[in-house]
Write an enzyme that holds these catalytic residues in place. Structure first.
Site, PDB file in Angstrom:
ATOM      1  N   ARG A 262       0.878  -1.181   0.000  1.00 31.49           N
ATOM      2  CA  ARG A 262       0.000   0.000   0.000  1.00 31.49           C
ATOM      3  C   ARG A 262       0.908   1.221   0.000  1.00 31.49           C
ATOM      4  NH1 ARG A 262       0.632   1.598   5.427  1.00 31.49           N
ATOM      5  NH2 ARG A 262       0.501  -0.203   6.816  1.00 31.49           N
ATOM      6  N   HIS A 266      -1.702   3.395   6.670  1.00 24.53           N
ATOM      7  CA  HIS A 266      -2.644   2.332   7.061  1.00 24.53           C
ATOM      8  C   HIS A 266      -4.084   2.846   6.968  1.00 24.53           C
ATOM      9  CE1 HIS A 266      -4.855  -0.415   9.624  1.00 24.53           C
ATOM     10  NE2 HIS A 266      -5.042   0.530  10.505  1.00 24.53           N
ATOM     11  N   TYR A 276       8.114   3.678   9.693  1.00 22.43           N
ATOM     12  CA  TYR A 276       8.451   2.244   9.616  1.00 22.43           C
ATOM     13  C   TYR A 276       8.837   1.774   8.210  1.00 22.43           C
ATOM     14  CZ  TYR A 276       3.413   2.241   8.486  1.00 22.43           C
ATOM     15  OH  TYR A 276       2.179   2.499   7.949  1.00 22.43           O
TER      16      TYR A 276
END
Lengths: 363, 325
Positions: A262, A266, A276
């Site tokens: 993606r 999120h 991250y």
């Protein structure tokens, strides 16, 4: 003595990534090229472009405070739409929270998708004949339910399957194992798609399991498993089509792992992927982009042009605008409405509260 | 009419509904060939076939989730959770999912599921078999929680539960399974959900109970009668939602109440009933409404079980407190 390392290697070697179209848009696996008409191929492209534009507009609407809950989809179009394109109308979709595009292409009107995001119950009411439920919020809860729908179809002798979607994190849930195990034990007409986008919010897939692939988990359940290039819409379509055929022919369920990414956060509720993921990683995956490679493929076949795409983009934007307007015009829900959808026969405590809220909300 | 134990009445209810409606499915751990660990499904697989009555893998969450999927395809599932202490394994499927599906889908996806499960103390089981966890279920909007106290009600309530288009948690007290027989019609009949029963009429105090505690309350009422105290005993039958109308009518007549539950005292069914009585009938009360309940520990190790569980003596004591207030 059992040599674990060798056993695992033997298993993992059987789950090589299935690909049909490479990053350059070239067919590398002609034996498995699905039997799709030119019109089908163009329709797949249209749906991917539409969904990419919808994602961009949804993010913009969210930032303007006009959408509510939204989980971005860019990067995952091949996994989401290639699998949905292999379905029939009778098939039942049990989606995760990011899987709104599959619902839209299965028949959920766009303005209802916006209502779902905005927290209006009418966004969750599938129109008559749309076999799906609204996106599941509890990670993995839909997987055991899918085993049930797939068993129900088998018991009724229906030529239909249940298909569910989760992510790499979802494959760590107990319900994932229970779901695929039940489906195998009952030969349920079910397909389990794990969209491995490498991150469960921030936790990398390497930290989810010692297993090298998610597809190999099918072995433990005694069901078919396959790992697919999730940026290759033809591979995802072909794998899902075969899984569907197997399921309705009584050959049991299939676990499909799609390797995807993606591009966005999120959800739009404050996630910051730079905490991250590296830019290198992002750009490495953008090179694999499902739309870019499929466009190359179609252009080489003379089936697609820039003009056609621009026209589609404009049309899509208009449709989105109209759907937002329709969502805006949907009457607000009341607490009395919510009480009314709790039970078929309203218990006395709720009857009392219904009167109370009718009175309160009529003022 | 036949003489039946409660477990025979429960089997008879399932047989009746398997015959009535081809969408009824019965399944769970050991439910098929073995007929259930308590024999609740004895003979049903043989009579109706493996397609309708079957064993599942040993996984409660899977059983719960599968039930939802079967309901989505138009079936009317009657899954068994082997002991209700195992409900923690299936909490999401019950409370997070089936209880909310009708609501979540804007009223379009009903969940006509009846989850049957044995529970209840006094039969010396290992840990996590005997716990009274109905309070946990009652806290979840969207669920009905039904607990029969006798064979006649068990059959009629189970048939009503299976026919209901919303999820029902049907809890069967293990101590009552074979403790007595009574006349149960062989033909089909229903007992209304959400309705309490007056098991004994009285004028001085109302005892509100359910499950095995109905029998302890009736025994207490007999003892109390010897001392000239006339106790009315109510059997809730459905513990969520509670039939407050029947409770309030009784309390307004007797002006005193003791609410009895086998579960721990904290945050239970009884607490809610006490609250409702004081909200709606405080001026009718001659004394505080008291509760009989187990202490707030984890369910007792079996050697302490008999002391830990409420019984007719603890009920008599509380009634005396109320009468002497």
């Amino acid at each position: 003595m059992n040599d674990l390392k060798r056993t695992l290697e033997n298993i993992e070697n059987q789950f090589e990534t299935f690909q049909i179209l490479n990053e350059e848009g070239e067919i590398v696996n002609d034996d498995f090229m699905p039997d799709l008409s030119d019109e089908d191929l163009k329709e797949i492209m249209r749906r991917m472009v539409y969904t990419r534009i919808l994602d961009q507009r949804s993010i913009a609407l969210n930032r303007q405070g006009r959408l509510g809950f939204y989980a971005p989809t860019a990067g995952q179009e091949a996994s989401q739409l290639g699998s949905q394109f292999a379905l029939e109308k009778e098939d039942f979709i049990l989606p995760g929270y990011r899987d709104v595009p599959q619902l839209i292409w299965h028949g959920l009107p766009l303005h209802q998708a916006f209502l779902f995001s905005r927290g209006h119950f009418k966004g969750n009411q599938m129109p008559e004949g749309v076999n799906a439920v609204s996106p599941q919020i509890i990670i993995g809860a839909q997987i055991t339910q899918t085993a049930g729908v797939g068993l129900g179809y088998k018991k009724r002798g229906q030529n239909a399957v249940a298909i569910t979607y989760t992510g790499d994190g979802g494959a760590s849930q107990g319900d994932f194992y229970e779901g695929i195990n039940f489906a195998g034990a009952f030969a349920a007409q079910a397909i389990f798609v794990v969209q491995n986008n490498r991150f469960a919010i921030s936790v990398p897939v390497e930290k989810q399991s010692a297993a090298q692939t998610i597809a190999q988990k099918a072995v433990a359940a005694g069901i078919e498993g396959i790992q697919v290039d999730g940026m290759d819409v033809l591979a995802v379509y072909a794998a899902t089509k075969e899984a569907r055929d197997r399921a309705v022919n009584g050959e049991g369920p299939t676990l499909i792992e799609t390797l995807t990414y993606r591009y966005g956060p999120h959800t739009m509720a404050g996630d910051d992927p730079t905490r991250y993921r590296t830019e290198d990683e992002d750009s490495e995956w953008e090179k694999k982009d499902p739309i870019v490679r499929f466009r190359k493929f179609l252009e080489a076949k003379g089936l697609w042009s820039e003009e056609e795409e621009n026209e589609l983009i404009e049309k899509t934007k208009e449709e989105i605008k109209a759907a937002v307007k329709e969502a805006d015009n949907t009457p607000k829900q009341s607490v009395a409405d919510l009480i009314g959808i709790m039970h078929e026969e309203l218990p006395s405590n709720l009857q009392e509260q219904l009167e109370e809220y009718k009175e309160k909300e009529s003022k | 009419m036949a003489q039946m134990t409660m477990i025979q009445a429960i089997t008879d209810a399932m047989r009746t509904e398997l015959k009535n409606d081809e969408n009824v499915l019965i399944y769970g751990e050991d439910v098929g060939q073995n007929g259930g660990v308590f024999r609740a499904t004895e003979g049903l697989q043989k009579e109706f076939g493996e397609d309708r009555v079957f064993d599942t893998p040993l996984a409660e969450s899977g059983i719960g989730g599968m039930s939802i999927g079967l309901a989505l395809t138009g079936f009317r599932p009657v899954p068994e959770i082997q002991f209700f202490g195992f409900v923690y394994e299936v909490m999401d499927a019950i409370s997070g999912q089936m209880a909310r599906y009708r609501y979540r889908s804007g009223g379009t996806r009903p969940m006509p599921i009846t989850v049957r499960s044995p529970f209840g103390g006094g039969v010396h089981t290992p840990e996590l078999h005997a716990d009274s966890l109905e309070g946990l279920m009652a806290q979840q909007p969207g669920l009905r929680v039904v607990i029969p106290s006798n064979p006649y009600d068990a059959k009629g309530l189970l048939i009503s539960s299976i026919r209901n288009n919303d999820p029902v948690i049907f809890l069967e007290h293990m101590k009552l399974y074979r403790s007595f027989r009574e006349e149960v019609p062989e033909e089909e009949y229903t007992v209304d959900l959400d309705k309490a029963a007056v098991k004994r009429e009285g004028t001085d105090v109302t005892l509100v109970a359910y499950g095995a505690m109905v029998h302890s309350s009736l025994k207490a009422a007999e003892e109390l009668e010897k001392n000239g105290i006339s106790a009315e005993v109510l059997d809730l039958r459905t513990v969520s939602p509670v039939d407050y109308e029947t409770i309030l009518a009784s309390v307004k007549k007797t002006n005193r109440a003791v609410v009895v539950q086998e579960a721990q005292k904290q945050a239970g069914i009884a607490s809610n009933i006490v609250a409702e009585i004081q909200e709606k009938a405080i001026l009718h009360l001659e004394a505080p409404v008291l509760r009989v309940a187990a202490p707030d520990t984890v369910y007792a190790f079996t050697q302490a079980e008999e002391v830990w569980l409420p019984n007719h003596n603890t009920i008599v004591e509380k009634v005396n407190d109320v009468m002497n207030f």
